[in-house]
Structure formats: C-alpha cells, structure tokens
Design a protein around this motif. Structure first.
Motif, PDB file in Angstrom:
ATOM      1  N   PHE A 116       0.833  -1.212   0.000  1.00  0.00           N
ATOM      2  CA  PHE A 116       0.000   0.000   0.000  1.00  0.00           C
ATOM      3  C   PHE A 116       0.871   1.267   0.000  1.00  0.00           C
ATOM      4  CE2 PHE A 116      -4.216  -1.588   2.078  1.00  0.00           C
ATOM      5  CZ  PHE A 116      -4.368  -2.485   1.030  1.00  0.00           C
ATOM      6  N   GLU A 117       0.465   2.205  -0.820  1.00  0.00           N
ATOM      7  CA  GLU A 117       1.016   3.563  -0.729  1.00  0.00           C
ATOM      8  C   GLU A 117      -0.114   4.450  -0.197  1.00  0.00           C
ATOM      9  OE1 GLU A 117       2.605   7.259  -3.514  1.00  0.00           O
ATOM     10  OE2 GLU A 117       2.462   5.236  -4.379  1.00  0.00           O
ATOM     11  N   MET A 118       0.106   5.034   0.981  1.00  0.00           N
ATOM     12  CA  MET A 118      -0.985   5.738   1.658  1.00  0.00           C
ATOM     13  C   MET A 118      -0.642   7.185   1.973  1.00  0.00           C
ATOM     14  SD  MET A 118      -2.333   2.803   4.322  1.00  0.00           S
ATOM     15  CE  MET A 118      -0.712   2.575   5.043  1.00  0.00           C
ATOM     16  N   GLU A 119      -1.700   7.948   2.183  1.00  0.00           N
ATOM     17  CA  GLU A 119      -1.583   9.356   2.587  1.00  0.00           C
ATOM     18  C   GLU A 119      -2.489   9.585   3.791  1.00  0.00           C
ATOM     19  OE1 GLU A 119      -0.078  13.150   2.476  1.00  0.00           O
ATOM     20  OE2 GLU A 119       0.386  11.625   0.952  1.00  0.00           O
ATOM     21  N   ALA A 120      -1.908  10.030   4.902  1.00  0.00           N
ATOM     22  CA  ALA A 120      -2.701  10.332   6.096  1.00  0.00           C
ATOM     23  C   ALA A 120      -3.440  11.646   5.896  1.00  0.00           C
ATOM     24  CB  ALA A 120      -1.803  10.420   7.324  1.00  0.00           C
ATOM     25  N   SER A 141      -5.306  16.433  -4.742  1.00  0.00           N
ATOM     26  CA  SER A 141      -4.501  16.017  -5.895  1.00  0.00           C
ATOM     27  C   SER A 141      -3.032  16.413  -5.747  1.00  0.00           C
ATOM     28  CB  SER A 141      -5.082  16.620  -7.179  1.00  0.00           C
ATOM     29  OG  SER A 141      -5.135  18.040  -7.092  1.00  0.00           O
ATOM     30  N   ASP A 142      -2.751  17.491  -5.002  1.00  0.00           N
ATOM     31  CA  ASP A 142      -1.353  17.880  -4.782  1.00  0.00           C
ATOM     32  C   ASP A 142      -0.585  16.802  -4.029  1.00  0.00           C
ATOM     33  OD1 ASP A 142      -1.832  20.253  -6.044  1.00  0.00           O
ATOM     34  OD2 ASP A 142      -1.895  21.484  -4.224  1.00  0.00           O
ATOM     35  N   GLN A 143      -1.299  15.978  -3.292  1.00  0.00           N
ATOM     36  CA  GLN A 143      -0.663  14.880  -2.554  1.00  0.00           C
ATOM     37  C   GLN A 143      -0.848  13.535  -3.268  1.00  0.00           C
ATOM     38  OE1 GLN A 143      -2.790  17.182  -0.822  1.00  0.00           O
ATOM     39  NE2 GLN A 143      -0.910  18.328  -0.397  1.00  0.00           N
ATOM     40  N   GLY A 144      -1.327  13.568  -4.513  1.00  0.00           N
ATOM     41  CA  GLY A 144      -1.450  12.341  -5.299  1.00  0.00           C
ATOM     42  C   GLY A 144      -2.745  11.582  -5.098  1.00  0.00           C
ATOM     43  N   ILE A 145      -3.734  12.196  -4.456  1.00  0.00           N
ATOM     44  CA  ILE A 145      -5.022  11.537  -4.237  1.00  0.00           C
ATOM     45  C   ILE A 145      -5.884  11.666  -5.491  1.00  0.00           C
ATOM     46  CG2 ILE A 145      -7.180  11.694  -2.914  1.00  0.00           C
ATOM     47  CD1 ILE A 145      -5.458  12.402  -0.487  1.00  0.00           C
ATOM     48  N   PRO A 150      -9.561   4.193  -2.207  1.00  0.00           N
ATOM     49  CA  PRO A 150     -10.195   3.728  -0.972  1.00  0.00           C
ATOM     50  C   PRO A 150      -9.751   4.581   0.223  1.00  0.00           C
ATOM     51  CG  PRO A 150      -9.131   1.922  -2.163  1.00  0.00           C
ATOM     52  CD  PRO A 150      -8.652   3.192  -2.784  1.00  0.00           C
ATOM     53  N   VAL A 151     -10.663   4.779   1.145  1.00  0.00           N
ATOM     54  CA  VAL A 151     -10.373   5.526   2.374  1.00  0.00           C
ATOM     55  C   VAL A 151     -10.584   4.564   3.535  1.00  0.00           C
ATOM     56  CG1 VAL A 151     -10.999   7.512   3.797  1.00  0.00           C
ATOM     57  CG2 VAL A 151     -11.129   7.667   1.301  1.00  0.00           C
ATOM     58  N   ILE A 152      -9.559   4.435   4.396  1.00  0.00           N
ATOM     59  CA  ILE A 152      -9.599   3.422   5.443  1.00  0.00           C
ATOM     60  C   ILE A 152      -9.102   3.986   6.778  1.00  0.00           C
ATOM     61  CG2 ILE A 152      -9.223   1.572   3.760  1.00  0.00           C
ATOM     62  CD1 ILE A 152      -6.317   1.431   4.702  1.00  0.00           C
ATOM     63  N   MET A 270      -6.766   7.213   6.355  1.00  0.00           N
ATOM     64  CA  MET A 270      -5.686   6.992   5.400  1.00  0.00           C
ATOM     65  C   MET A 270      -6.312   6.768   4.025  1.00  0.00           C
ATOM     66  SD  MET A 270      -4.190   6.367   8.390  1.00  0.00           S
ATOM     67  CE  MET A 270      -4.602   4.741   8.916  1.00  0.00           C
ATOM     68  N   VAL A 271      -5.720   7.390   3.025  1.00  0.00           N
ATOM     69  CA  VAL A 271      -6.171   7.197   1.641  1.00  0.00           C
ATOM     70  C   VAL A 271      -5.165   6.279   0.951  1.00  0.00           C
ATOM     71  CG1 VAL A 271      -6.765   8.299  -0.537  1.00  0.00           C
ATOM     72  CG2 VAL A 271      -7.176   9.501   1.627  1.00  0.00           C
ATOM     73  N   VAL A 272      -5.657   5.170   0.398  1.00  0.00           N
ATOM     74  CA  VAL A 272      -4.778   4.236  -0.325  1.00  0.00           C
ATOM     75  C   VAL A 272      -4.631   4.738  -1.746  1.00  0.00           C
ATOM     76  CG1 VAL A 272      -4.418   1.846  -1.016  1.00  0.00           C
ATOM     77  CG2 VAL A 272      -5.604   2.344   1.143  1.00  0.00           C
ATOM     78  N   LYS A 273      -3.465   5.293  -2.050  1.00  0.00           N
ATOM     79  CA  LYS A 273      -3.223   5.877  -3.383  1.00  0.00           C
ATOM     80  C   LYS A 273      -2.794   4.841  -4.412  1.00  0.00           C
ATOM     81  CE  LYS A 273      -0.230   8.868  -1.800  1.00  0.00           C
ATOM     82  NZ  LYS A 273       0.706  10.028  -1.761  1.00  0.00           N
TER      83      LYS A 273
END
Length: 275
Positions: A116-120, A141-145, A150-152, A270-273
């Motif tokens: 997983f590559e995630m963003e908090a 989108s600036d953070q790659g979302i 999926p949001v977990i 966390m967003v799974v990018k």
C-alpha cells in the motif's frame, strides 16, 4: 422668620453665645483671654477638622482602590494571555497526539499491507445535509489523491474518494447507495457486492447483496473487500454480518452488515493511493 426666634434651636444658640460671652468677660479680667479664645476656637474647629480628616482619608482610600484596581486589571490581562498561550499549547498537543496516532495506525496497516502507498489525512468538514455522513479531508490532488481511492482506518474501510481538489477531497462513505465494492464473507467465501442502502443507512448499517440463493453466509461472519474488477484492494475489513434474508424477488439473498467503522465518528483516515 419670627417663628425661628421662638424655636428651641434659637434658644440653644442664644445660650451658647451667652456662655461664650461670659467666658470672654471672665478671661478679660483674669488675663487668660488668649487661652480661652484658643480653647473656643479649638472647640468650634474640632468637628470641622474631624470632617476634613475623614474626607482626606476617603479620598486617599479611593485613590488607593483605583491603584489597586489598575494593578488587578493588569494582572488579569496577563493571566488571560497566559491562558490563551496554554490553550494554544493544548491545541497543538492534541493535534500532535492525533497525528501520532494516525501515523501509528498507518504503520500497522503498512505492516499488514506492505504494497500500500498511503496518505494520512484529517477530517476538516462534514456535510450536514448528507444522510450518509460524507466528509471532506485536508489532502487532495497535490498529494497524489485521485477519484475512487479507498479511504480506510486501522479498523476497516470507510469509503471512497468521490471529489478531488488541489488540497482537499470529499469522501463518500460505505453507507451511501453510490458506494459499491466487491466483497466476500470470510467463513463461507461467498462473493457479493457491498452497497449502501437508504433505509439501513439510518441505522448506521449497509448491505451485502447478490448472494446466491444457496449461500451459506451466516450471522457473525466478517465481510472483506475483494479485488474483483481490480478497482479496490482485497482484504479490507468492511464489517460483520448481522442477519441474512432472501430478496423479495427470490433470485438472491442479501446480508445486513454492521460496518467496522462508524463514518460519523472518524476524525482521521488513510487514503490508499496505490497498491
């Protein structure tokens, strides 16, 4: 005026004057006029001195109270500044604590899902008009979302990204009828589709649909996401089966599912990018 000369007050004044006159005549013959005069003046002036002293004392006390009030006001202002500083420090502490908790959860998820590559992200707003508890996060989108990410949380799946801006994104929760994800009941391994349901959403529940009429899904089974179609990663916990019913059409069964995460309560996700 004539009535005044008949009053008791006038008679008293007249007696006092007569006494003073008698003292003065006696003092003139005895040579003690100055002493008597001094005593008379002292007698007359003493009440005025007392009044003057009282007035002076009152004004002195008044100005002392003003000085004390100024000192108390300044001290109160300083205390208010200290309170604001402490409140700011507490707010920072709460934010750091929340961030640390989020990163700890991310680390645990990363250990379970190393690909997983995630963003908090933090929840910054909720749609008060939404019956399905959609919310906005502080990453975009600036953070790659991207859409459909999926949001977990550590506890399980919350929803998917349905709108993206440069520095924000909107999350549609798993209670929303627009939410659809392939899923599997863990014990029976029967596949289905988790979809939000308007009626069940009011109870904070969702539905696992399109189960085979012969499905052996039972109460208490866990429902996990599947990678059917390649849209979402597999093995994200969605919830627990509460009951299983036959659809009115008789063609398939469905299960009522209690989500593992209450979307109305989350504050960080966390967003799974990528996975």
């Amino acid at each position: 005026m004539r009535d005044f000369f008949k009053t008791t007050r006038f008679k008293v004044i007249l007696c006092v004057l007569a006494l003073l006159l008698g003292f003065m005549i006696q003092a003139a013959y005895s040579g003690t006029l100055s002493s008597v005069a001094s005593k008379a003046i002292g007698f007359v002036s003493t009440p005025f001195q007392a009044v003057s002293s009282a007035v002076t004392g009152w004004f002195g006390g008044f100005f002392d109270r003003l000085t004390l009030a100024d000192e108390l006001l300044e001290e109160n202002t300083q205390l208010q500044q200290q309170v604001r500083q402490l409140q700011g420090q507490l707010a920072d502490l709460d934010r750091y604590k929340s961030e640390n908790e989020t990163y700890r959860e991310m680390l645990q998820i990363q250990e379970e899902h190393p690909t997983f590559e995630m963003e908090a992200a933090s929840v910054i707003a909720r749609d008060s008009s939404s019956r399905f508890y959609s919310f906005k996060i502080d990453r975009g989108s600036d953070q790659g979302i991207a859409l459909q990410d999926p949001v977990i949380t550590q506890a399980g799946m919350v929803g998917i990204i349905s709108e993206v801006g440069p520095n924000y994104a909107v999350v549609t929760t798993l209670l929303d009828p627009a939410f659809k994800v392939g899923a599997t009941a863990t014990a029976s391994r029967d596949p289905g589709m988790v979809e939000g349901d308007v009626a069940l959403a009011q109870e904070g529940k969702t539905k696992l649909r399109y189960l085979a009429p012969t499905s052996e899904v039972k109460e208490g089974e866990l429902v996990m996401s599947s990678d059917l179609g390649g849209t979402y990663p597999a093995d994200l916990l969605i919830g627990t089966v509460l009951e299983v019913q036959m659809e009115s059409s008789g063609i398939s069964k469905y299960a009522v599912v209690q989500p593992a995460v209450d979307p109305s309560e989350v504050t960080s996700v966390m967003v799974v990018k990528a996975y």
